[in-house]
Scaffold this motif. Structure first.
Motif, PDB file in Angstrom:
ATOM      1  N   GLY A  94       0.825  -1.203   0.000  1.00 37.33           N
ATOM      2  CA  GLY A  94       0.000   0.000   0.000  1.00 37.33           C
ATOM      3  C   GLY A  94       0.858   1.252   0.000  1.00 37.33           C
ATOM      4  O   GLY A  94       2.043   1.207  -0.336  1.00 37.33           O
ATOM      5  N   PRO A  95       0.228   2.374   0.381  1.00 40.34           N
ATOM      6  CA  PRO A  95      -1.141   2.471   0.905  1.00 40.34           C
ATOM      7  C   PRO A  95      -2.196   2.446  -0.198  1.00 40.34           C
ATOM      8  O   PRO A  95      -1.946   2.883  -1.313  1.00 40.34           O
ATOM      9  N   HIS A  96      -3.367   1.931   0.162  1.00 41.45           N
ATOM     10  CA  HIS A  96      -4.514   1.876  -0.745  1.00 41.45           C
ATOM     11  C   HIS A  96      -5.550   2.902  -0.271  1.00 41.45           C
ATOM     12  O   HIS A  96      -5.776   3.029   0.936  1.00 41.45           O
ATOM     13  N   PRO A  97      -6.162   3.640  -1.168  1.00 33.70           N
ATOM     14  CA  PRO A  97      -7.077   4.702  -0.761  1.00 33.70           C
ATOM     15  C   PRO A  97      -8.352   4.214  -0.085  1.00 33.70           C
ATOM     16  O   PRO A  97      -8.992   4.965   0.662  1.00 33.70           O
ATOM     17  N   VAL A  98      -8.733   2.944  -0.319  1.00 30.15           N
ATOM     18  CA  VAL A  98      -9.946   2.379   0.296  1.00 30.15           C
ATOM     19  C   VAL A  98      -9.597   1.404   1.407  1.00 30.15           C
ATOM     20  O   VAL A  98     -10.078   1.524   2.533  1.00 30.15           O
ATOM     21  N   PHE A  99      -8.731   0.435   1.119  1.00 31.44           N
ATOM     22  CA  PHE A  99      -8.480  -0.656   2.054  1.00 31.44           C
ATOM     23  C   PHE A  99      -7.646  -0.238   3.265  1.00 31.44           C
ATOM     24  O   PHE A  99      -7.903  -0.691   4.380  1.00 31.44           O
ATOM     25  N   THR A 100      -6.641   0.595   3.058  1.00 32.99           N
ATOM     26  CA  THR A 100      -5.800   0.991   4.197  1.00 32.99           C
ATOM     27  C   THR A 100      -6.611   1.741   5.252  1.00 32.99           C
ATOM     28  O   THR A 100      -6.492   1.421   6.449  1.00 32.99           O
ATOM     29  N   PRO A 101      -7.456   2.708   4.907  1.00 35.79           N
ATOM     30  CA  PRO A 101      -8.303   3.341   5.933  1.00 35.79           C
ATOM     31  C   PRO A 101      -9.230   2.349   6.643  1.00 35.79           C
ATOM     32  O   PRO A 101      -9.446   2.460   7.854  1.00 35.79           O
ATOM     33  N   GLN A 102      -9.751   1.362   5.914  1.00 35.33           N
ATOM     34  CA  GLN A 102     -10.598   0.355   6.547  1.00 35.33           C
ATOM     35  C   GLN A 102      -9.796  -0.471   7.550  1.00 35.33           C
ATOM     36  O   GLN A 102     -10.279  -0.778   8.648  1.00 35.33           O
ATOM     37  N   ILE A 103      -8.578  -0.820   7.170  1.00 29.43           N
ATOM     38  CA  ILE A 103      -7.690  -1.566   8.065  1.00 29.43           C
ATOM     39  C   ILE A 103      -7.376  -0.740   9.314  1.00 29.43           C
ATOM     40  O   ILE A 103      -7.376  -1.263  10.439  1.00 29.43           O
ATOM     41  N   LEU A 104      -7.127   0.542   9.131  1.00 29.72           N
ATOM     42  CA  LEU A 104      -6.830   1.414  10.269  1.00 29.72           C
ATOM     43  C   LEU A 104      -8.004   1.477  11.248  1.00 29.72           C
ATOM     44  O   LEU A 104      -7.802   1.510  12.469  1.00 29.72           O
ATOM     45  N   GLU A 105      -9.213   1.484  10.736  1.00 28.05           N
ATOM     46  CA  GLU A 105     -10.398   1.494  11.601  1.00 28.05           C
ATOM     47  C   GLU A 105     -10.464   0.232  12.449  1.00 28.05           C
ATOM     48  O   GLU A 105     -10.760   0.276  13.653  1.00 28.05           O
ATOM     49  N   ILE A 106     -10.183  -0.912  11.825  1.00 34.25           N
ATOM     50  CA  ILE A 106     -10.234  -2.183  12.554  1.00 34.25           C
ATOM     51  C   ILE A 106      -9.107  -2.267  13.582  1.00 34.25           C
ATOM     52  O   ILE A 106      -9.314  -2.714  14.721  1.00 34.25           O
ATOM     53  N   LEU A 107      -7.923  -1.833  13.212  1.00 34.39           N
ATOM     54  CA  LEU A 107      -6.806  -1.822  14.168  1.00 34.39           C
ATOM     55  C   LEU A 107      -7.129  -0.955  15.373  1.00 34.39           C
ATOM     56  O   LEU A 107      -6.856  -1.328  16.526  1.00 34.39           O
ATOM     57  N   ALA A 108      -7.727   0.202  15.139  1.00 33.61           N
ATOM     58  CA  ALA A 108      -8.095   1.110  16.239  1.00 33.61           C
ATOM     59  C   ALA A 108      -9.117   0.469  17.159  1.00 33.61           C
ATOM     60  O   ALA A 108      -9.077   0.658  18.384  1.00 33.61           O
ATOM     61  N   LYS A 109     -10.033  -0.290  16.602  1.00 31.60           N
ATOM     62  CA  LYS A 109     -11.078  -0.978  17.391  1.00 31.60           C
ATOM     63  C   LYS A 109     -10.456  -1.882  18.448  1.00 31.60           C
ATOM     64  O   LYS A 109     -10.978  -2.012  19.555  1.00 31.60           O
ATOM     65  N   TYR A 110      -9.323  -2.509  18.115  1.00 33.63           N
ATOM     66  CA  TYR A 110      -8.669  -3.444  19.037  1.00 33.63           C
ATOM     67  C   TYR A 110      -7.429  -2.838  19.697  1.00 33.63           C
ATOM     68  O   TYR A 110      -6.679  -3.557  20.358  1.00 33.63           O
ATOM     69  N   ASN A 111      -7.210  -1.558  19.497  1.00 32.73           N
ATOM     70  CA  ASN A 111      -6.017  -0.886  20.027  1.00 32.73           C
ATOM     71  C   ASN A 111      -4.751  -1.641  19.616  1.00 32.73           C
ATOM     72  O   ASN A 111      -3.829  -1.842  20.403  1.00 32.73           O
ATOM     73  N   ALA A 112      -4.731  -2.070  18.361  1.00 29.88           N
ATOM     74  CA  ALA A 112      -3.608  -2.837  17.821  1.00 29.88           C
ATOM     75  C   ALA A 112      -2.744  -1.935  16.943  1.00 29.88           C
ATOM     76  O   ALA A 112      -3.253  -1.033  16.282  1.00 29.88           O
ATOM     77  N   LYS A 113      -1.455  -2.195  16.952  1.00 28.16           N
ATOM     78  CA  LYS A 113      -0.522  -1.454  16.105  1.00 28.16           C
ATOM     79  C   LYS A 113       0.055  -2.394  15.043  1.00 28.16           C
ATOM     80  O   LYS A 113       0.196  -3.598  15.275  1.00 28.16           O
ATOM     81  N   ALA A 114       0.399  -1.823  13.897  1.00 25.07           N
ATOM     82  CA  ALA A 114       0.906  -2.631  12.790  1.00 25.07           C
ATOM     83  C   ALA A 114       2.048  -1.906  12.095  1.00 25.07           C
ATOM     84  O   ALA A 114       2.301  -0.720  12.347  1.00 25.07           O
ATOM     85  N   THR A 115       2.727  -2.637  11.227  1.00 26.21           N
ATOM     86  CA  THR A 115       3.802  -2.065  10.411  1.00 26.21           C
ATOM     87  C   THR A 115       3.397  -2.162   8.944  1.00 26.21           C
ATOM     88  O   THR A 115       3.031  -3.244   8.472  1.00 26.21           O
ATOM     89  N   PHE A 116       3.440  -1.033   8.260  1.00 28.37           N
ATOM     90  CA  PHE A 116       3.049  -0.966   6.855  1.00 28.37           C
ATOM     91  C   PHE A 116       4.297  -0.792   5.990  1.00 28.37           C
ATOM     92  O   PHE A 116       4.981   0.233   6.083  1.00 28.37           O
ATOM     93  N   PHE A 117       4.602  -1.808   5.184  1.00 22.99           N
ATOM     94  CA  PHE A 117       5.721  -1.715   4.247  1.00 22.99           C
ATOM     95  C   PHE A 117       5.166  -1.156   2.937  1.00 22.99           C
ATOM     96  O   PHE A 117       4.479  -1.869   2.189  1.00 22.99           O
ATOM     97  N   VAL A 118       5.438   0.112   2.695  1.00 22.62           N
ATOM     98  CA  VAL A 118       4.777   0.813   1.605  1.00 22.62           C
ATOM     99  C   VAL A 118       5.651   0.889   0.362  1.00 22.62           C
ATOM    100  O   VAL A 118       6.876   0.969   0.433  1.00 22.62           O
ATOM    101  N   ALA A 119       4.985   0.848  -0.784  1.00 24.79           N
ATOM    102  CA  ALA A 119       5.660   1.074  -2.065  1.00 24.79           C
ATOM    103  C   ALA A 119       5.718   2.573  -2.313  1.00 24.79           C
ATOM    104  O   ALA A 119       4.727   3.278  -2.128  1.00 24.79           O
ATOM    105  N   GLY A 120       6.886   3.056  -2.713  1.00 25.11           N
ATOM    106  CA  GLY A 120       7.055   4.493  -2.906  1.00 25.11           C
ATOM    107  C   GLY A 120       6.082   5.081  -3.913  1.00 25.11           C
ATOM    108  O   GLY A 120       5.572   6.190  -3.722  1.00 25.11           O
ATOM    109  N   ASN A 121       5.788   4.329  -4.991  1.00 23.39           N
ATOM    110  CA  ASN A 121       4.878   4.871  -6.005  1.00 23.39           C
ATOM    111  C   ASN A 121       3.442   4.991  -5.495  1.00 23.39           C
ATOM    112  O   ASN A 121       2.673   5.829  -5.965  1.00 23.39           O
TER     113      ASN A 121
END
Length: 254
Positions: free
Chosen positions: A56-83
């Motif tokens: 990612g980041p993806h304009p639709v899926f990444t925000p959805q993932i962030l919402e779910i992570l926040a629900k569980y107070n979970a942290k993650a690591t995003f390996f992003v493509a520069g483009n």
């Protein structure tokens, strides 16, 4: 005279041709782990796991993932493509603002074992500059595209100040194929162990895609982890808390 002049020139051309087409050496996992800069999973007695997202980041899926992570107070690591970061900087800013970690996944996402040191360095530097411009922080973690590694990839990354982060061998549900969500969930949860690094993907299809099985699976994965007493943290936090010889995480745990 012509033969005397051409012979050394032909030798030079042949040498560089061989160099450019040589197959890079791939050592064993153990050999790379001994460098202290290549990680598949982390030894820890705490019930910690690191959920990572690639591509990612993806304009639709990444925000959805962030919402779910926040629900569980979970942290993650995003390996992003520069483009992708270049196209969706506001999504990447949100990733960092919500306390997650960003790693380098190259600029062009080239899937090849034959990448040269020069090309990989260019890809890493370009992505570092984009991430730093958007978030204010230069990433220290790097994940090779498709998990492909060899001496050229590993050594180039280390020389450029990167920790190479792969994933636990039993924690790759191949969600990039977009299998059913329950299949992704079962694969991740069946063999979970402290210190596991889980690989998922927040980019599927195109930027216009509206459905992602990974997003659908994530809620169930996090619910299961919570029920078993696991805490999802960033890769850097898990490294730091495991008391190994890694740098203190730069954000947000100082």
């Amino acid at each position: 005279m012509k033969k005397i002049i051409l012979f050394p020139i032909l030798l030079i051309i042949s040498f560089y041709s061989i160099q450019n087409h040589a197959t890079a050496v791939t050592k064993s996992r153990e050999a790379y782990e001994k460098t202290g800069n290549v990680i598949w999973e982390i030894k820890t007695k705490e019930k910690l796991v690191a959920i990572t997202f690639d591509d990612g980041p993806h304009p639709v899926f990444t925000p959805q993932i962030l919402e779910i992570l926040a629900k569980y107070n979970a942290k993650a690591t995003f390996f992003v493509a520069g483009n992708k970061a270049e196209r969706f900087p506001e999504v990447l800013r949100r990733v960092v603002k919500e306390g997650h970690e960003v790693g380098n996944h190259t600029y062009s996402h080239l899937i090849t074992s034959k990448i040269t040191a020069v090309k990989l360095k260019e890809e890493l530097n370009r992505t570092d500059n984009i991430i730093q411009m958007i978030t204010g922080t230069k990433p220290t973690l790097y994940r090779p595209v498709a998990g492909i590694y060899n001496d050229v990839i590993i050594n180039t990354a280390i020389k450029n100040g990167k920790f190479v982060i792969l994933w636990s061998w039993d924690q790759d549900p191949r969600d990039w194929r977009n299998p059913p969500a329950n299949q992704i969930t079962r694969y991740v949860t069946k063999g979970i162990n402290p210190g596991d690094i889980i690989v998922l993907h927040d980019w599927h299809g195109s930027e216009f895609s509206q459905a992602c099985q990974t997003v659908m699976a994530l809620d169930d994965i996090l619910s299961y982890l919570s029920s078993k007493g696991y805490k999802p943290v960033t890769v850097s936090e898990m490294l730091y808390r495991s008391k190994t010889n890694y740098p203190e995480p730069f954000y947000p745990f100082r």
